[in-house]
Design a protein around this motif. Structure first.
Motif, PDB file in Angstrom:
ATOM      1  N   ASP A   1      -0.807  11.152   3.613  1.00  0.00           N
ATOM      2  CA  ASP A   1      -0.661   9.738   3.219  1.00  0.00           C
ATOM      3  C   ASP A   1       0.587   9.124   3.846  1.00  0.00           C
ATOM      4  O   ASP A   1       1.351   8.400   3.199  1.00  0.00           O
ATOM      5  CB  ASP A   1      -0.630   9.595   1.690  1.00  0.00           C
TER       6      ASP A   1
ATOM      7  N   ALA B   1      -7.899   2.478  12.541  1.00  0.00           N
ATOM      8  CA  ALA B   1      -7.124   1.998  13.694  1.00  0.00           C
ATOM      9  C   ALA B   1      -7.523   2.758  14.961  1.00  0.00           C
ATOM     10  O   ALA B   1      -7.366   2.254  16.075  1.00  0.00           O
ATOM     11  CB  ALA B   1      -5.634   2.166  13.412  1.00  0.00           C
TER      12      ALA B   1
ATOM     13  N   THR C   1     -11.517   6.335   1.149  1.00  0.00           N
ATOM     14  CA  THR C   1     -10.450   5.339   0.950  1.00  0.00           C
ATOM     15  C   THR C   1      -9.606   5.212   2.208  1.00  0.00           C
ATOM     16  O   THR C   1      -9.253   4.107   2.636  1.00  0.00           O
ATOM     17  CB  THR C   1      -9.541   5.757  -0.237  1.00  0.00           C
TER      18      THR C   1
ATOM     19  N   LEU D   1       0.590   4.217  -2.650  1.00  0.00           N
ATOM     20  CA  LEU D   1       0.355   5.634  -2.319  1.00  0.00           C
ATOM     21  C   LEU D   1       1.413   6.516  -2.977  1.00  0.00           C
ATOM     22  O   LEU D   1       1.126   7.625  -3.433  1.00  0.00           O
ATOM     23  CB  LEU D   1       0.367   5.837  -0.796  1.00  0.00           C
TER      24      LEU D   1
ATOM     25  N   ASN E   1      -5.408   8.942   1.108  1.00  0.00           N
ATOM     26  CA  ASN E   1      -5.833   8.390   2.398  1.00  0.00           C
ATOM     27  C   ASN E   1      -6.229   9.482   3.393  1.00  0.00           C
ATOM     28  O   ASN E   1      -7.370   9.550   3.814  1.00  0.00           O
ATOM     29  CB  ASN E   1      -4.684   7.615   3.057  1.00  0.00           C
ATOM     30  N   ASP E   2      -5.217  10.285   3.773  1.00  0.00           N
ATOM     31  CA  ASP E   2      -5.494  11.188   4.894  1.00  0.00           C
ATOM     32  C   ASP E   2      -4.463  12.290   5.070  1.00  0.00           C
ATOM     33  O   ASP E   2      -3.326  12.191   4.615  1.00  0.00           O
ATOM     34  CB  ASP E   2      -5.597  10.398   6.209  1.00  0.00           C
TER      35      ASP E   2
ATOM     36  N   VAL F   1      -0.273  -6.080   3.570  1.00  0.00           N
ATOM     37  CA  VAL F   1      -1.739  -6.027   3.697  1.00  0.00           C
ATOM     38  C   VAL F   1      -2.372  -5.973   2.311  1.00  0.00           C
ATOM     39  O   VAL F   1      -3.271  -6.744   1.992  1.00  0.00           O
ATOM     40  CB  VAL F   1      -2.173  -4.800   4.537  1.00  0.00           C
TER      41      VAL F   1
ATOM     42  N   THR G   1     -10.212   3.140   6.036  1.00  0.00           N
ATOM     43  CA  THR G   1      -9.761   1.821   6.501  1.00  0.00           C
ATOM     44  C   THR G   1      -8.290   1.840   6.934  1.00  0.00           C
ATOM     45  O   THR G   1      -7.723   0.790   7.216  1.00  0.00           O
ATOM     46  CB  THR G   1      -9.958   0.759   5.393  1.00  0.00           C
ATOM     47  N   ALA G   2      -7.665   3.029   6.964  1.00  0.00           N
ATOM     48  CA  ALA G   2      -6.257   3.124   7.356  1.00  0.00           C
ATOM     49  C   ALA G   2      -6.161   3.662   8.792  1.00  0.00           C
ATOM     50  O   ALA G   2      -6.691   3.042   9.715  1.00  0.00           O
ATOM     51  CB  ALA G   2      -5.502   3.975   6.337  1.00  0.00           C
ATOM     52  N   TYR G   3      -5.512   4.797   8.990  1.00  0.00           N
ATOM     53  CA  TYR G   3      -5.259   5.304  10.358  1.00  0.00           C
ATOM     54  C   TYR G   3      -6.580   5.565  11.110  1.00  0.00           C
ATOM     55  O   TYR G   3      -6.721   5.225  12.292  1.00  0.00           O
ATOM     56  CB  TYR G   3      -4.444   6.593  10.242  1.00  0.00           C
TER      57      TYR G   3
ATOM     58  N   PHE H   1      -4.258  -3.640   0.738  1.00  0.00           N
ATOM     59  CA  PHE H   1      -5.670  -3.269   0.706  1.00  0.00           C
ATOM     60  C   PHE H   1      -5.986  -2.468  -0.545  1.00  0.00           C
ATOM     61  O   PHE H   1      -7.048  -2.601  -1.134  1.00  0.00           O
ATOM     62  CB  PHE H   1      -6.013  -2.458   1.958  1.00  0.00           C
TER      63      PHE H   1
ATOM     64  N   ASP I   1       0.823  -1.216   0.000  1.00  0.00           N
ATOM     65  CA  ASP I   1       0.000   0.000   0.000  1.00  0.00           C
ATOM     66  C   ASP I   1       0.857   1.266   0.000  1.00  0.00           C
ATOM     67  O   ASP I   1       0.486   2.271  -0.604  1.00  0.00           O
ATOM     68  CB  ASP I   1      -0.938  -0.002   1.217  1.00  0.00           C
ATOM     69  N   GLY I   2       2.000   1.219   0.690  1.00  0.00           N
ATOM     70  CA  GLY I   2       2.889   2.386   0.716  1.00  0.00           C
ATOM     71  C   GLY I   2       3.390   2.700  -0.686  1.00  0.00           C
ATOM     72  O   GLY I   2       3.420   3.853  -1.106  1.00  0.00           O
TER      73      GLY I   2
HETATM   74  N1  LIG Z   1      -1.976   3.218  13.642  1.00  0.00           N
HETATM   75  C1  LIG Z   1      -2.124   3.119  12.335  1.00  0.00           C
HETATM   76  O1  LIG Z   1      -2.848   2.268  11.817  1.00  0.00           O
HETATM   77  C2  LIG Z   1      -1.428   4.083  11.440  1.00  0.00           C
HETATM   78  C3  LIG Z   1      -0.450   4.960  11.939  1.00  0.00           C
HETATM   79  C4  LIG Z   1       0.149   5.841  11.039  1.00  0.00           C
HETATM   80  C5  LIG Z   1      -0.224   5.850   9.692  1.00  0.00           C
HETATM   81  N2  LIG Z   1      -1.165   4.975   9.273  1.00  0.00           N
HETATM   82  C6  LIG Z   1      -1.629   4.962   7.880  1.00  0.00           C
HETATM   83  O2  LIG Z   1      -0.591   4.590   7.013  1.00  0.00           O
HETATM   84  C7  LIG Z   1      -0.876   5.219   5.790  1.00  0.00           C
HETATM   85  C8  LIG Z   1       0.368   5.176   4.948  1.00  0.00           C
HETATM   86  O3  LIG Z   1       0.539   3.831   4.564  1.00  0.00           O
HETATM   87  P1  LIG Z   1       1.980   3.190   4.361  1.00  0.00           P
HETATM   88  O4  LIG Z   1       1.783   1.814   3.827  1.00  0.00           O
HETATM   89  O5  LIG Z   1       2.854   4.153   3.644  1.00  0.00           O
HETATM   90  O6  LIG Z   1       2.524   3.183   5.839  1.00  0.00           O
HETATM   91  P2  LIG Z   1       2.724   1.941   6.799  1.00  0.00           P
HETATM   92  O7  LIG Z   1       3.675   0.992   6.149  1.00  0.00           O
HETATM   93  O8  LIG Z   1       3.033   2.469   8.169  1.00  0.00           O
HETATM   94  O9  LIG Z   1       1.241   1.349   6.709  1.00  0.00           O
HETATM   95  C9  LIG Z   1       0.299   1.307   7.675  1.00  0.00           C
HETATM   96  C10 LIG Z   1      -0.670   0.168   7.338  1.00  0.00           C
HETATM   97  O10 LIG Z   1      -1.845   0.690   6.736  1.00  0.00           O
HETATM   98  C11 LIG Z   1      -2.165  -0.055   5.555  1.00  0.00           C
HETATM   99  N3  LIG Z   1      -2.916   0.848   4.698  1.00  0.00           N
HETATM  100  C12 LIG Z   1      -2.481   1.946   4.040  1.00  0.00           C
HETATM  101  N4  LIG Z   1      -3.502   2.547   3.391  1.00  0.00           N
HETATM  102  C13 LIG Z   1      -4.615   1.792   3.651  1.00  0.00           C
HETATM  103  C14 LIG Z   1      -5.987   1.909   3.287  1.00  0.00           C
HETATM  104  N5  LIG Z   1      -6.447   2.912   2.544  1.00  0.00           N
HETATM  105  N6  LIG Z   1      -6.851   0.964   3.739  1.00  0.00           N
HETATM  106  C15 LIG Z   1      -6.415  -0.044   4.496  1.00  0.00           C
HETATM  107  N7  LIG Z   1      -5.152  -0.198   4.903  1.00  0.00           N
HETATM  108  C16 LIG Z   1      -4.253   0.723   4.488  1.00  0.00           C
HETATM  109  C17 LIG Z   1      -0.838  -0.541   5.041  1.00  0.00           C
HETATM  110  O11 LIG Z   1      -0.958  -1.698   4.219  1.00  0.00           O
HETATM  111  C18 LIG Z   1      -0.127  -0.876   6.352  1.00  0.00           C
HETATM  112  O12 LIG Z   1      -0.473  -2.151   6.838  1.00  0.00           O
HETATM  113  C19 LIG Z   1      -1.317   6.600   6.179  1.00  0.00           C
HETATM  114  O13 LIG Z   1      -2.103   7.229   5.182  1.00  0.00           O
HETATM  115  C20 LIG Z   1      -2.107   6.327   7.440  1.00  0.00           C
HETATM  116  O14 LIG Z   1      -3.494   6.224   7.191  1.00  0.00           O
HETATM  117  C21 LIG Z   1      -1.760   4.095  10.103  1.00  0.00           C
END
Ligand SMILES: NC(=O)c1ccc[n+]([C@@H]2O[C@H](COP(=O)([O-])OP(=O)(O)OC[C@H]3O[C@@H](n4cnc5c(N)ncnc54)[C@H](O)[C@@H]3O)[C@@H](O)[C@H]2O)c1
Ligand SMILES: Nc1ncnc2c1ncn2[C@@H]1O[C@H](COP(=O)(O)OP(=O)(O)OP(=O)(O)O)[C@@H](O)[C@H]1O
Length: 355
Positions: free
Chosen positions: A274, A222, A214, A73, A176-177, A94, A217-219, A96, A69-70
């Motif tokens: 993101d 959580a 979109t 993005l 994402n965000d 993951v 389902t990410a941060y 996603f 996913d990273g």
């Molecule tokens: N506690 C948390 O879950 C947390 C903390 C910081 C950032 N994030 C998310 O990580 C995103 C960046 O992703 P990354 O892969 O570069 O960083 P990362 O490697 O830290 O990924 C965080 C997780 O989120 C998943 N993910 C990313 N976008 C998603 C989406 N739209 N739906 C479902 N899962 C998703 C990734 O596969 C990974 O497992 C940010 O946009 C933010 O939303 C999550």
């Protein structure tokens, strides 16, 4: 769609992604299409904004990402600037956002080339800020954990004018965000949160997330936020560990902007877009986050089975009581026969849609 040039974003740390890159290159060669690898981590100069990256790669109209996913993005950040489509090949943990399995990469490219692929458009967010975003130099060293230097702060849009009180429009898109999070371990972010120009509440929290459907389902997810269908437009505000009783997500309409104004006694706050640090806010600074006119164009070879994917990737489990009740719930709930007229406008997946 017709493809004239392919841009490749590869997770170079993964052998399977490097192998898949050879497959994509061979396919491009066989079809007489130029293919440019986009090294988003290149350190021989400053890291480039999405627009600079797209131009340097010759403005590809298809960006293929090989990673998780990273990586997706990173590709989307570039593609959105020139309305290119993104084909995300799943080579991550993951996966996603990346829907195409690596063994289907050639079939997916064929589908795009012959006009049989579907294009799904996803809402993005953009921003205004009270001043041009900056990243203090001393923060750089914390960011070099194998990834390389930080992205530059988002550039100010050339048409943006200062001095009218509405802030500077930034040339940035979040799929994402946009997250405002505390920088100092011991000092939370305090911010007034305004929706459509009205104070919702003053928050003291670890972070404040403004997400797209979109990104729901990410941060935001959580932190206990709701899952939104990626087929809709909305602006999702979720606080992370707010020190107050009201800790719920607010789902705003797509035309309702969310502004975050850092209060005088707040700690400094990082702005991540993101997942990438793009600026630092001091007390008195503010950002406004709102729906962008640009959308990310995702290539699909099958109609997206979002809920099947949610179940699969998030390993949703059924209630134990249902398992001991005998027959379990079937995966598909729709007849094979033609769709009746009153259901014709509904989004109904084919009976055996792929996940
Ligand atoms: N506690 C948390 O879950 C947390 C903390 C910081 C950032 N994030 C998310 O990580 C995103 C960046 O992703 P990354 O892969 O570069 O960083 P990362 O490697 O830290 O990924 C965080 C997780 O989120 C998943 N993910 C990313 N976008 C998603 C989406 N739209 N739906 C479902 N899962 C998703 C990734 O596969 C990974 O497992 C940010 O946009 C933010 O939303 C999550
Ligand atoms: N181009 C690259 N070259 C080398 N290492 C990389 C590259 N991209 C990412 N990495 C490393 O791989 C790890 C995971 O990166 P990242 O989270 O961005 O991958 P991803 O595409 O999201 O895949 P995953 O779903 O497996 O996390 C990080 O340690 C990162 O430093």
């Amino acid at each position: 769609m017709t493809v004239h040039r392919v841009g490749l974003v590869v997770h170079q740390g993964r052998a399977a992604a490097r192998d898949a890159a050879l497959t994509v290159r061979a396919w491009c060669e066989a079809h007489g299409l130029p293919c440019t690898e986009i090294d988003v981590w290149s350190t021989d100069q400053h890291r480039r904004s999405g627009r600079e990256e797209a131009h340097a790669a010759g403005d590809p109209d298809l960006v293929v990402t090989l990673g998780g996913d990273g990586t997706f993005l990173r590709g989307a950040r570039i593609a959105v600037k020139t309305s290119a489509s993104v084909l995300g090949v799943d080579l991550g943990h993951v996966g996603f956002l990346t829907e195409v399995p690596v063994q289907d990469v050639t079939a997916a490219l064929d589908a795009v080339h012959t006009g049989h692929a579907l294009v799904e458009e996803r809402m993005t967010l953009t921003m205004r800020a009270s001043r041009p975003p900056e990243i203090p130099e001393e923060l750089e060293s914390f960011l070099c954990f194998g990834h390389g230097p930080a992205l530059p702060p988002p550039p100010v849009r050339p048409e943006s004018t200062e001095g009218d009180g509405w802030g500077l429009a930034l040339d940035v898109n979040a799929l994402n965000d946009v997250v405002v999070e505390k920088l100092a371990r011991d000092h939370q972010v305090s911010a007034g949160v305004y929706i459509s120009g009205r104070l919702l509440a003053a928050y003291s929290a670890d972070a404040l997330v403004v997400a797209t459907p979109t990104g729901s389902t990410a941060y935001s997810f959580a932190a206990g936020g709701p899952v939104l269908s990626p087929h809709m437009d909305a602006v999702v505000f979720t606080p992370i560990a707010p020190h107050m009783t009201f800790n719920r997500t607010v789902v705003a309409a797509p035309d309702e902007p969310v502004a975050l104004r850092i209060l005088p006694h707040s700690g400094r706050a990082a702005v991540t877009i993101d997942g990438q640090l793009r600026g630092v806010l001091d007390p008195g600074d503010w950002i406004g986050v709102y729906r962008a006119p640009q959308r990310v164009r995702l290539i699909r070879i099958h109609p997206t089975d979002f809920y099947g994917r949610l179940r699969d990737r998030f390993r949703l489990t059924d209630a134990p009581a249902t398992a001991s009740d005998g027959e379990s719930a079937p995966f598909f709930f729709r007849p094979d026969s033609p769709v009746p007229p009153d259901l014709a406008g509904l989004r109904l997946l084919p009976p055996t849609a792929a996940r």
